[in-house]
Write a protein that holds these residues in place. Sequence first.
Motif, PDB file in Angstrom:
ATOM      1  N   LEU A 112       0.811  -1.214   0.000  1.00  0.00           N
ATOM      2  CA  LEU A 112       0.000   0.000   0.000  1.00  0.00           C
ATOM      3  C   LEU A 112       0.847   1.269   0.000  1.00  0.00           C
ATOM      4  N   PHE A 113       2.090   1.185   0.440  1.00  0.00           N
ATOM      5  CA  PHE A 113       2.945   2.364   0.515  1.00  0.00           C
ATOM      6  C   PHE A 113       3.151   3.023  -0.845  1.00  0.00           C
ATOM      7  N   ASN A 114       3.258   2.241  -1.905  1.00  0.00           N
ATOM      8  CA  ASN A 114       3.634   2.769  -3.209  1.00  0.00           C
ATOM      9  C   ASN A 114       2.481   2.954  -4.181  1.00  0.00           C
ATOM     10  N   LEU A 115       1.253   2.784  -3.723  1.00  0.00           N
ATOM     11  CA  LEU A 115       0.118   2.945  -4.625  1.00  0.00           C
ATOM     12  C   LEU A 115      -0.027   4.397  -5.080  1.00  0.00           C
ATOM     13  N   THR A 116      -0.370   4.588  -6.346  1.00  0.00           N
ATOM     14  CA  THR A 116      -0.676   5.925  -6.857  1.00  0.00           C
ATOM     15  C   THR A 116      -2.182   6.131  -6.942  1.00  0.00           C
ATOM     16  N   GLU A 117      -2.938   5.094  -6.656  1.00  0.00           N
ATOM     17  CA  GLU A 117      -4.392   5.172  -6.598  1.00  0.00           C
ATOM     18  C   GLU A 117      -4.842   4.366  -5.387  1.00  0.00           C
ATOM     19  N   TYR A 118      -5.643   4.996  -4.525  1.00  0.00           N
ATOM     20  CA  TYR A 118      -6.076   4.288  -3.323  1.00  0.00           C
ATOM     21  C   TYR A 118      -7.295   4.961  -2.702  1.00  0.00           C
ATOM     22  N   GLY A 119      -7.911   4.248  -1.776  1.00  0.00           N
ATOM     23  CA  GLY A 119      -9.034   4.774  -1.020  1.00  0.00           C
ATOM     24  C   GLY A 119      -8.567   5.266   0.332  1.00  0.00           C
ATOM     25  N   ILE A 120      -9.253   6.275   0.845  1.00  0.00           N
ATOM     26  CA  ILE A 120      -8.965   6.831   2.166  1.00  0.00           C
ATOM     27  C   ILE A 120     -10.273   6.883   2.941  1.00  0.00           C
ATOM     28  N   VAL A 121     -10.231   6.427   4.176  1.00  0.00           N
ATOM     29  CA  VAL A 121     -11.389   6.508   5.069  1.00  0.00           C
ATOM     30  C   VAL A 121     -10.998   7.425   6.218  1.00  0.00           C
ATOM     31  N   THR A 122     -11.827   8.442   6.476  1.00  0.00           N
ATOM     32  CA  THR A 122     -11.587   9.337   7.605  1.00  0.00           C
ATOM     33  C   THR A 122     -12.663   9.111   8.656  1.00  0.00           C
ATOM     34  N   PHE A 123     -12.374   9.554   9.875  1.00  0.00           N
ATOM     35  CA  PHE A 123     -13.234   9.247  11.011  1.00  0.00           C
ATOM     36  C   PHE A 123     -13.604  10.504  11.785  1.00  0.00           C
ATOM     37  N   LYS A 124     -14.681  10.388  12.551  1.00  0.00           N
ATOM     38  CA  LYS A 124     -15.200  11.513  13.326  1.00  0.00           C
ATOM     39  C   LYS A 124     -14.342  11.834  14.548  1.00  0.00           C
ATOM     40  N   SER A 125     -13.562  10.854  15.018  1.00  0.00           N
ATOM     41  CA  SER A 125     -12.718  11.074  16.202  1.00  0.00           C
ATOM     42  C   SER A 125     -11.567  10.079  16.196  1.00  0.00           C
ATOM     43  N   ILE A 184     -17.770   6.678  10.365  1.00  0.00           N
ATOM     44  CA  ILE A 184     -16.933   7.175   9.275  1.00  0.00           C
ATOM     45  C   ILE A 184     -17.304   8.627   8.993  1.00  0.00           C
ATOM     46  N   GLU A 185     -16.293   9.466   8.847  1.00  0.00           N
ATOM     47  CA  GLU A 185     -16.556  10.858   8.472  1.00  0.00           C
ATOM     48  C   GLU A 185     -16.625  10.988   6.954  1.00  0.00           C
ATOM     49  N   LEU A 211      -6.180  10.912  12.045  1.00  0.00           N
ATOM     50  CA  LEU A 211      -5.861   9.583  11.541  1.00  0.00           C
ATOM     51  C   LEU A 211      -6.858   9.154  10.477  1.00  0.00           C
ATOM     52  N   ALA A 212      -6.356   8.440   9.490  1.00  0.00           N
ATOM     53  CA  ALA A 212      -7.194   7.912   8.414  1.00  0.00           C
ATOM     54  C   ALA A 212      -6.709   6.499   8.092  1.00  0.00           C
ATOM     55  N   VAL A 213      -7.467   5.803   7.278  1.00  0.00           N
ATOM     56  CA  VAL A 213      -7.103   4.458   6.831  1.00  0.00           C
ATOM     57  C   VAL A 213      -6.929   4.504   5.316  1.00  0.00           C
ATOM     58  N   LYS A 214      -5.833   3.926   4.848  1.00  0.00           N
ATOM     59  CA  LYS A 214      -5.533   3.848   3.416  1.00  0.00           C
ATOM     60  C   LYS A 214      -5.729   2.402   2.977  1.00  0.00           C
ATOM     61  N   VAL A 215      -6.455   2.217   1.861  1.00  0.00           N
ATOM     62  CA  VAL A 215      -6.711   0.874   1.334  1.00  0.00           C
ATOM     63  C   VAL A 215      -6.594   0.895  -0.186  1.00  0.00           C
ATOM     64  N   ALA A 216      -6.355  -0.273  -0.756  1.00  0.00           N
ATOM     65  CA  ALA A 216      -6.383  -0.392  -2.211  1.00  0.00           C
ATOM     66  C   ALA A 216      -7.814  -0.106  -2.675  1.00  0.00           C
ATOM     67  N   PRO A 217      -7.988   0.520  -3.832  1.00  0.00           N
ATOM     68  CA  PRO A 217      -9.333   0.894  -4.265  1.00  0.00           C
ATOM     69  C   PRO A 217     -10.294  -0.286  -4.370  1.00  0.00           C
ATOM     70  N   GLU A 218      -9.792  -1.433  -4.739  1.00  0.00           N
ATOM     71  CA  GLU A 218     -10.657  -2.607  -4.877  1.00  0.00           C
ATOM     72  C   GLU A 218     -11.129  -3.156  -3.522  1.00  0.00           C
ATOM     73  N   ASN A 219     -10.517  -2.709  -2.434  1.00  0.00           N
ATOM     74  CA  ASN A 219     -10.903  -3.159  -1.091  1.00  0.00           C
ATOM     75  C   ASN A 219     -11.775  -2.152  -0.343  1.00  0.00           C
ATOM     76  N   LEU A 220     -12.052  -1.018  -0.958  1.00  0.00           N
ATOM     77  CA  LEU A 220     -12.771   0.041  -0.268  1.00  0.00           C
ATOM     78  C   LEU A 220     -14.181  -0.390   0.157  1.00  0.00           C
TER      79      LEU A 220
END
Length: 95
Positions: A5-18, A74-75, A51-60
């Motif tokens: 996941l470190f080197n992906l140029t396309e990915y999903g991000i999930v942000t949170f309320k707290s 989820i925010e 803090l956020a979570v980074k995932v491959a787009p196919e796993n979002l």
Amino acid sequence: MAKDLFNLTEYGIVTFKSTSQALKAERVLKEASADFLVIPTPRQISASCGLAVKVAPENLDYVRSALHDKMVQIEGLYHFTAAGGESRLEKLDHD
């Protein structure tokens, strides 16, 4: 594997309320054997939690479902793409 996941140029991000919700998400995703990274929330995203979570787009969708099932608040969900020196951030519907 998360190190991929470190080197992906396309990915999903999930942000949170707290921060507590971000930490809960980390526990939930570990239990679900999801492939993810906890990252600082990108500057382009205005979020109340650092803090956020980074995932491959196919796993979002899988990640969104796993978090929803365990009532993690989820925010926002985002799709990030970087190509040719330009980056694009698109907010996705998360309901």
